[in-house]
Enzyme design. Structure first.
Site, PDB file in Angstrom:
ATOM      1  N   HIS A  45      15.936  17.924  -3.435  1.00  0.00           N
ATOM      2  CA  HIS A  45      16.628  17.929  -4.392  1.00  0.00           C
ATOM      3  C   HIS A  45      16.611  18.945  -5.481  1.00  0.00           C
ATOM      4  O   HIS A  45      16.583  18.690  -6.523  1.00  0.00           O
ATOM      5  CB  HIS A  45      17.222  16.611  -5.152  1.00  0.00           C
ATOM      6  CG  HIS A  45      18.398  16.478  -5.684  1.00  0.00           C
ATOM      7  ND1 HIS A  45      19.130  15.405  -5.706  1.00  0.00           N
ATOM      8  CD2 HIS A  45      18.997  17.673  -6.303  1.00  0.00           C
ATOM      9  CE1 HIS A  45      20.399  15.812  -6.393  1.00  0.00           C
ATOM     10  NE2 HIS A  45      20.195  16.970  -6.891  1.00  0.00           N
TER      11      HIS A  45
ATOM     12  N   ARG B 194      25.547  16.535  -2.654  1.00  0.00           N
ATOM     13  CA  ARG B 194      24.988  15.252  -2.881  1.00  0.00           C
ATOM     14  C   ARG B 194      24.712  14.480  -1.436  1.00  0.00           C
ATOM     15  O   ARG B 194      25.487  14.642  -0.345  1.00  0.00           O
ATOM     16  CB  ARG B 194      25.993  14.396  -3.716  1.00  0.00           C
ATOM     17  CG  ARG B 194      26.004  14.556  -4.884  1.00  0.00           C
ATOM     18  CD  ARG B 194      24.572  14.340  -5.713  1.00  0.00           C
ATOM     19  NE  ARG B 194      24.710  14.435  -7.285  1.00  0.00           N
ATOM     20  CZ  ARG B 194      24.261  15.336  -7.608  1.00  0.00           C
ATOM     21  NH1 ARG B 194      23.648  16.448  -6.951  1.00  0.00           N
ATOM     22  NH2 ARG B 194      24.312  15.583  -9.086  1.00  0.00           N
TER      23      ARG B 194
HETATM   24  P1  NDP Z   1      32.849  22.088  -9.669  1.00  0.00           P
HETATM   25  O1  NDP Z   1      33.671  21.209 -10.132  1.00  0.00           O
HETATM   26  O2  NDP Z   1      32.934  23.384 -10.199  1.00  0.00           O
HETATM   27  O3  NDP Z   1      33.657  22.512  -8.074  1.00  0.00           O
HETATM   28  C1  NDP Z   1      33.942  21.425  -6.978  1.00  0.00           C
HETATM   29  C2  NDP Z   1      34.627  22.150  -5.932  1.00  0.00           C
HETATM   30  O4  NDP Z   1      34.770  21.046  -4.949  1.00  0.00           O
HETATM   31  C3  NDP Z   1      36.002  22.575  -6.253  1.00  0.00           C
HETATM   32  O5  NDP Z   1      36.146  23.891  -5.656  1.00  0.00           O
HETATM   33  C4  NDP Z   1      36.759  21.493  -5.937  1.00  0.00           C
HETATM   34  O6  NDP Z   1      38.175  22.029  -5.718  1.00  0.00           O
HETATM   35  C5  NDP Z   1      36.111  21.204  -4.623  1.00  0.00           C
HETATM   36  N1  NDP Z   1      36.622  19.933  -4.342  1.00  0.00           N
HETATM   37  C6  NDP Z   1      36.536  18.520  -5.106  1.00  0.00           C
HETATM   38  N2  NDP Z   1      37.023  17.347  -4.335  1.00  0.00           N
HETATM   39  C7  NDP Z   1      37.652  17.897  -3.166  1.00  0.00           C
HETATM   40  C8  NDP Z   1      38.169  17.568  -2.382  1.00  0.00           C
HETATM   41  N3  NDP Z   1      38.678  16.242  -2.172  1.00  0.00           N
HETATM   42  N4  NDP Z   1      38.758  18.155  -1.188  1.00  0.00           N
HETATM   43  C9  NDP Z   1      38.311  19.478  -1.227  1.00  0.00           C
HETATM   44  N5  NDP Z   1      37.794  19.995  -2.138  1.00  0.00           N
HETATM   45  C10 NDP Z   1      37.257  19.384  -3.311  1.00  0.00           C
HETATM   46  O7  NDP Z   1      31.108  21.741  -9.133  1.00  0.00           O
HETATM   47  P2  NDP Z   1      29.884  22.608  -9.082  1.00  0.00           P
HETATM   48  O8  NDP Z   1      30.394  23.647  -8.184  1.00  0.00           O
HETATM   49  O9  NDP Z   1      29.762  22.876 -10.475  1.00  0.00           O
HETATM   50  O10 NDP Z   1      29.041  21.668  -8.358  1.00  0.00           O
HETATM   51  C11 NDP Z   1      29.348  21.123  -6.966  1.00  0.00           C
HETATM   52  C12 NDP Z   1      28.250  20.090  -6.813  1.00  0.00           C
HETATM   53  O11 NDP Z   1      26.869  20.547  -6.528  1.00  0.00           O
HETATM   54  C13 NDP Z   1      27.851  19.224  -7.983  1.00  0.00           C
HETATM   55  O12 NDP Z   1      28.804  18.212  -8.232  1.00  0.00           O
HETATM   56  C14 NDP Z   1      26.571  18.221  -7.539  1.00  0.00           C
HETATM   57  O13 NDP Z   1      26.875  17.339  -6.780  1.00  0.00           O
HETATM   58  C15 NDP Z   1      25.935  19.373  -6.695  1.00  0.00           C
HETATM   59  N6  NDP Z   1      24.666  20.144  -7.323  1.00  0.00           N
HETATM   60  C16 NDP Z   1      23.601  19.963  -6.691  1.00  0.00           C
HETATM   61  C17 NDP Z   1      22.563  20.501  -7.136  1.00  0.00           C
HETATM   62  C18 NDP Z   1      21.220  20.690  -6.363  1.00  0.00           C
HETATM   63  O14 NDP Z   1      20.059  20.856  -6.895  1.00  0.00           O
HETATM   64  N7  NDP Z   1      21.307  20.064  -5.169  1.00  0.00           N
HETATM   65  C19 NDP Z   1      22.633  21.205  -8.365  1.00  0.00           C
HETATM   66  C20 NDP Z   1      23.750  21.330  -9.021  1.00  0.00           C
HETATM   67  C21 NDP Z   1      24.800  20.657  -8.580  1.00  0.00           C
HETATM   68  P3  NDP Z   1      38.967  22.597  -6.852  1.00  0.00           P
HETATM   69  O15 NDP Z   1      38.594  24.155  -7.022  1.00  0.00           O
HETATM   70  O16 NDP Z   1      40.468  22.662  -6.057  1.00  0.00           O
HETATM   71  O17 NDP Z   1      38.930  21.703  -7.952  1.00  0.00           O
HETATM   72  C1  OXD Z   2      22.957  18.582 -10.629  1.00  0.00           C
HETATM   73  C2  OXD Z   2      21.663  18.394  -9.782  1.00  0.00           C
HETATM   74  O1  OXD Z   2      24.026  17.899 -10.499  1.00  0.00           O
HETATM   75  O2  OXD Z   2      20.776  18.954 -10.283  1.00  0.00           O
HETATM   76  O3  OXD Z   2      23.157  19.556 -11.513  1.00  0.00           O
HETATM   77  O4  OXD Z   2      21.927  17.675  -8.831  1.00  0.00           O
END
Ligand code: NDP
Ligand code: OXD
Length: 314
Positions: free
Chosen positions: A277, A229
Site C-alpha cells: 500500500h 483499495r
Molecule cells: P476520484 O474521486 O478523483 O476518481 C474516482 C473515479 O472512479 C472517477 O472517475 C469516478 O467516476 C469513478 N467511479 C467511482 N465510482 C464508480 C462506479 N460505481 N462506477 C464507475 N466508475 C466509478 O478518485 P482518485 O482518482 O483521486 O482516487 C481513486 C482511489 O485511489 C482513492 O479513492 C483511493 O482508494 C485510491 N488511492 C490509493 C493509493 C495507494 O497508495 N494505493 C493512494 C491514493 C489513492 P466519475 O468520474 O464519473 O465520478
Molecule cells: C490514499 C491512500 O487514499 O494513500 O491516498 O491510500
C-alpha cells in the site's frame, strides 16, 4: 483556532511538524493533547479511532490525509461536517509512476529476466511486444486514473478508461456506466483499478469480471493491477483466476486486510507482485501544504473544494 489530527497506523510526529509549519496561526492538537473541544475548527484523519471527532461544536470540515475516504466510514460517530479528500500533484504523480512501472514490468517480463539473471542465463526475447501492441483499461478516470491514462498513452499503450459518468480525455478511449464496462473489458490486456471503495464498487474485481477480459492479447493473458483499495478485490477469486489461466498475473498494492497476513497465499504466488500500500504515499509536506491551503482559502470565504459526496461515498 485549532486543528485536531487523529491518525492511526502512521507516525503522527512528521504530520504535527508540517501542520505547525504550514498553519502557524493554528494550534495543532491530537486526541491525546486535546483539552478545549470548542476551539477545534478542523479535523484531519487517517484511519482515526471511532469517536475521535465527537463533541466538537465548532467543527467546520474534516480532511482525509489521502485521496480515499473509505477509511473514515467505519466511524458511526463521525460528525456531519463536509469531508475533503486530497487532490494533489505529488500524490497523483506518485500513483502514475506506480501504474506505469507495473505496466512496463509486465510488458517487459521483468520476473523472467530476474529468474534468468539468478540462473546466469543469457536469453533474449525476440517476441517482445511493444507498448502499442497492448491495450490497457483503467477502472476509474478521476484525479489519479486520468493522469495514469495520459502517461500510459504517452508511452504508447492503447489506453481506455471507465468511469461512472461520461468523461473525455485526449488519446484515451472512454467508457462509462454499467453498459460501458463490458465493452472495455472485452478489449483489455492490462486492467488497472483506481476506483474508490464505495457500496457500488466493493468486490468488483471478481471472477465474473476477470472472465470478461480480452483473450489472445500479446501478453499471453490478462494482467490485473490494483492500487485502488483491497475491498475492491476478491482475493480468493484472484488466486483461482491465476491458477486456471483466467488471469496471467497481478500486481497488488492493496489488500482485503492490511497489513497482508504473514500466512496469506498471495505472498508466494509466482504470478503475483506485491507492494505494501505504497503505490502513492501521502507525503507529509505536500499533503499538509494542500490541507493548509484549503483551510486558508476557506477562511478567506472561498468554498471548500474536493468535498466528498456522502451519497456516492467518494
Ligand atoms: P476520484 O474521486 O478523483 O476518481 C474516482 C473515479 O472512479 C472517477 O472517475 C469516478 O467516476 C469513478 N467511479 C467511482 N465510482 C464508480 C462506479 N460505481 N462506477 C464507475 N466508475 C466509478 O478518485 P482518485 O482518482 O483521486 O482516487 C481513486 C482511489 O485511489 C482513492 O479513492 C483511493 O482508494 C485510491 N488511492 C490509493 C493509493 C495507494 O497508495 N494505493 C493512494 C491514493 C489513492 P466519475 O468520474 O464519473 O465520478
Ligand atoms: C490514499 C491512500 O487514499 O494513500 O491516498 O491510500
Amino acid at each position: 483556532m485549532s486543528l485536531l489530527l487523529a491518525v492511526t497506523g502512521w507516525d503522527e510526529a512528521p504530520w504535527i511538524e508540517r501542520f505547525k509549519r504550514h498553519l502557524p496561526e493554528h494550534l495543532i492538537v491530537t486526541p491525546a493533547t486535546l483539552t478545549d473541544r470548542a476551539s477545534i475548527r478542523y479535523g484531519v484523519s487517517w484511519r482515526h479511532a471511532p469517536g475521535a471527532f465527537v463533541d466538537l461544536p465548532n467543527l467546520k470540515a474534516l480532511f482525509s490525509l489521502g485521496a480515499g475516504v473509505d477509511h473514515m466510514a467505519h466511524d458511526p460517530l463521525l460528525p456531519r461536517a463536509p469531508i475533503v479528500r486530497v487532490v494533489d500533484p505529488d500524490l497523483r504523480d506518485r500513483m502514475s509512476e506506480w501504474v506505469v512501472m507495473r505496466a512496463l514490468m509486465h510488458l517487459r517480463g521483468v520476473r523472467r529476466l530476474e529468474r534468468q539473471q539468478a540462473a546466469r542465463v543469457w536469453r533474449d526475447d525476440r517476441d517482445q511486444p511493444a507498448a502499442r501492441d497492448v491495450r490497457v483499461g483503467i477502472l476509474g478516470l478521476g484525479a489519479l486514473g486520468a493522469d495514469s491514462a495520459r502517461k500510459l498513452s504517452l508511452i504508447g499503450f492503447r489506453t481506455m478508461g471507465w468511469s461512472r459518468t461520461a468523461r473525455a480525455l485526449d488519446g484515451v478511449e472512454c467508457f462509462h456506466g454499467e453498459g460501458g464496462l463490458d465493452a472495455m473489458l472485452a478489449r483489455t490486456d492490462i486492467l488497472v483499478c483506481l476506483l474508490p471503495l464505495t457500496q457500488a464498487t466493493r468486490g468488483i474485481l471478481n471472477m465474473r469480471l476477470f472472465a470478461k477480459l480480452a483473450r489472445g492479447g500479446r501478453l499471453g493473458g490478462p494482467v490485473l493491477l490494483n492500487a485502488g483499495r483491497g475491498g475492491l478485490q476478491v482475493e480468493s477469486d484472484i488466486l483461482a483466476a491465476l491458477d486456471d489461466g483466467t488471469l496471467k498475473a497481478a500486481s497488488l498494492d492493496v489488500f482485503e486486510t492490511e497489513p497482508l497476513a504473514q500466512d496469506s497465499p498471495l505472498w508466494s504466488h509466482p504470478a503475483i507482485w506485491i507492494s505494501p500500500h505504497d503505490a502513492s504515499m501521502s507525503e507529509p509536506d505536500a499533503v499538509a501544504r494542500y490541507v493548509a491551503a484549503s483551510i486558508l482559502a476557506f477562511e478567506r470565504g472561498e468554498p471548500l473544494r474536493n468535498v466528498v459526496d456522502p451519497a456516492l461515498g467518494y
